[in-house]
Design an enzyme around this catalytic site. Structure first.
Site, mmCIF file in Angstrom:
data_model
loop_
_atom_site.group_PDB
_atom_site.id
_atom_site.type_symbol
_atom_site.label_atom_id
_atom_site.label_comp_id
_atom_site.label_asym_id
_atom_site.label_seq_id
_atom_site.Cartn_x
_atom_site.Cartn_y
_atom_site.Cartn_z
ATOM 1 N N ASP A 1 -4.792 -18.172 -0.128
ATOM 2 C CA ASP A 1 -5.731 -18.800 -1.069
ATOM 3 C C ASP A 1 -6.542 -19.892 -0.363
ATOM 4 O OD1 ASP A 1 -3.334 -20.229 -0.829
ATOM 5 O OD2 ASP A 1 -3.217 -20.811 -2.938
ATOM 6 N N ASP B 1 -7.387 -6.615 3.346
ATOM 7 C CA ASP B 1 -8.408 -5.872 2.603
ATOM 8 C C ASP B 1 -9.356 -6.853 1.917
ATOM 9 O OD1 ASP B 1 -9.694 -3.655 1.320
ATOM 10 O OD2 ASP B 1 -8.577 -4.165 -0.499
ATOM 11 N N LYS C 1 1.307 -15.528 1.890
ATOM 12 C CA LYS C 1 1.451 -16.279 0.641
ATOM 13 C C LYS C 1 2.944 -16.538 0.443
ATOM 14 C CE LYS C 1 0.038 -18.139 -3.148
ATOM 15 N NZ LYS C 1 -0.551 -19.486 -3.156
ATOM 16 N N TYR D 1 0.785 -1.233 0.000
ATOM 17 C CA TYR D 1 0.000 0.000 0.000
ATOM 18 C C TYR D 1 0.817 1.284 0.000
ATOM 19 C CZ TYR D 1 -4.718 -1.836 0.272
ATOM 20 O OH TYR D 1 -5.930 -2.415 -0.039
ATOM 21 N N ASP E 1 -13.533 -8.098 2.976
ATOM 22 C CA ASP E 1 -14.736 -8.077 2.129
ATOM 23 C C ASP E 1 -15.347 -9.480 2.044
ATOM 24 O OD1 ASP E 1 -14.310 -5.321 1.536
ATOM 25 O OD2 ASP E 1 -15.010 -5.601 -0.521
#
Ligand code: NAD
Ligand code: IPM
Ligand code: MN
Length: 355
Positions: free
Chosen positions: A226, A250, A194, A143, A254
């Protein structure tokens, strides 16, 4: 009566609508528990940017840093600012410059009817409630906008986006997740990265073990992001605390919102203990809903609950959560939750349900 100074940035799209609807509910819950919110409105938004060229001026930043106890933000994002410069300066700017390294995103199912998962397909991982919290790293990762673009417009065009993982940054979010778990009687923390593909993320695993060793009563588990996305859909009930990078946090928040009724009911707080927090619903400015009066104010009300809790008004926070629980059960509900109520009607019902 205690007082807290709160800056309000309605922002763009449905931001001002949900803030206007939610604020009286939040204020009422605070007041009945002995806390007055001394609010001021700040104009920073796409409109303001397009009119003045100003995103978040330094004086405003300094004021927010030095003179307030909390910032309540609606949403930022406007199709007229496709590069999102103002949101980067205001939302990400506040996160970075106030060093709000914890993005705290609780994910709790208030009523089974809000779950999109078929009850008969759900496994019961020892508990039947979806109730986990995401600790999203909030000051680094991908970010920071570090990177470079080369040979733009040629066949060799390339864009490099750097992901920053510092020892300090990774350690403090992992520490925050364990400390919160320990303080709230949780028994497991799940760290997600990851690192099988991105070798520079291995520091997450190292620090997770190192810090986790200091919390012998809390079980540690690791999931590649994942696999975690899959498992969150299959068996969300078994998760308690998830700690992860800025970007994965993030995305997972959601996904989490999707498990509990959607973005209309998902809250978040950007925190650095001892500093003023930035409180914002997980959702964005929802351009298609603007001006229709149907945006769900519950996410902002629950965000207000996170704010009251940080301001030392846990009883007010609990009142807000109970009110949402009641209104979710009884209605009225906005269309995102299957109802035909308006933003105002839901806010009114929440006010009445404060009890
Ligand atoms: P969004 O959250 O605005 O909308 C996604 C979906 O959720 C849409 O279907 C929308 O109608 C629905 N939704 C969102 N909030 C709702 C609410 N309160 N009640 C009912 N339904 C709701 O995400 P997006 O469409 O990807 O982004 C729109 C803009 O918002 C973009 O500019 C984006 O960058 C910005 N954004 C800002 C924030 C923030 O300020 N914190 C967060 C996410 C996105
Ligand atoms: C969020 C939003 C922001 C983020 C965007 C608007 C930059 O999606 O708060 O979840 O990615 O952090
Ligand atoms: Mn998001």
């Amino acid at each position: 009566m205690k007082k807290a100074r709160i800056a309000i940035i309605g922002g763009d799209g449905i931001g001002p609508e949900v803030v206007d609807a939610a604020l009286p509910v939040i204020e009422a819950a605070a007041r009945t528990e002995g806390l007055t919110l001394d609010t001021e409105r700040l104009p920073y938004s796409a409109d303001h940017y397009l009119r003045t060229g100003e995103t978040l001026p330094d004086e405003a930043f300094e004021h927010l840093r030095d003179d307030v106890d909390g910032i309540l933000l609606g949403a930022l994002g406007d199709p007229r600012v496709p590069g999102n410069e103002h949101a980067r300066d205001i939302l990400l700017g506040l996160r970075f410059r106030l060093d709000l390294y914890i993005n705290f995103r609780p994910t709790r199912l208030f009523h089974p009817k809000l779950s999109p998962l078929r009850a008969d397909r759900r496994t019961d991982g020892g508990s039947t409630a979806i109730d986990f919290v995401i600790f999203r790293e909030n000051t680094e990762g991908q970010y920071l906008g570090k990177g470079r673009s080369e040979s733009i417009g040629t066949p060799d065009e390339v864009h490099v986006s750097e992901e920053i993982n510092t020892r300090k940054g990774v350690a403090r979010i992992i520490e925050a997740a364990f400390a919160w778990a320990a303080a709230h009687g949780k028994t497991r923390v799940t760290m997600s990265d990851k690192s099988n593909a991105i070798q520079f993320q291995r520091i997450w695993g190292r620090l997770f073990q190192e810090i986790g060793d200091r919390y012998p009563d809390i079980q540690r588990e690791h999931r590649y992001v994942d696999a975690l996305a899959l498992e969150l859909v299959r068996e969300p009930e078994r998760f308690q605390v998830i700690v992860t990078t800025n970007l994965y946090g993030d995305i997972l928040s959601d996904l989490g919102a999707g498990l509990i009724g959607g973005l209309g009911i998902a809250a978040s707080a950007n925190l650095h203990p001892g500093r003023p927090g930035l409180y914002e619903p997980v959702h964005g400015s929802a351009p298609p809903l603007v001006g229709k009066g149907v945006a769900n104010p519950m996410a902002t009300v629950l965000t207000g609950a996170l704010m009251l809790e940080q301001l030392g008004c846990a009883a007010g926070a609990m009142k807000l959560e109970r009110a949402v629980e009641r209104v979710v059960a009884s209605g009225p509900l906005t269309p995102d939750l299957g109802g035909s109520g308006t933003t105002r009607e839901v806010a009114r019902a929440l006010l009445d349900a404060l009890g």
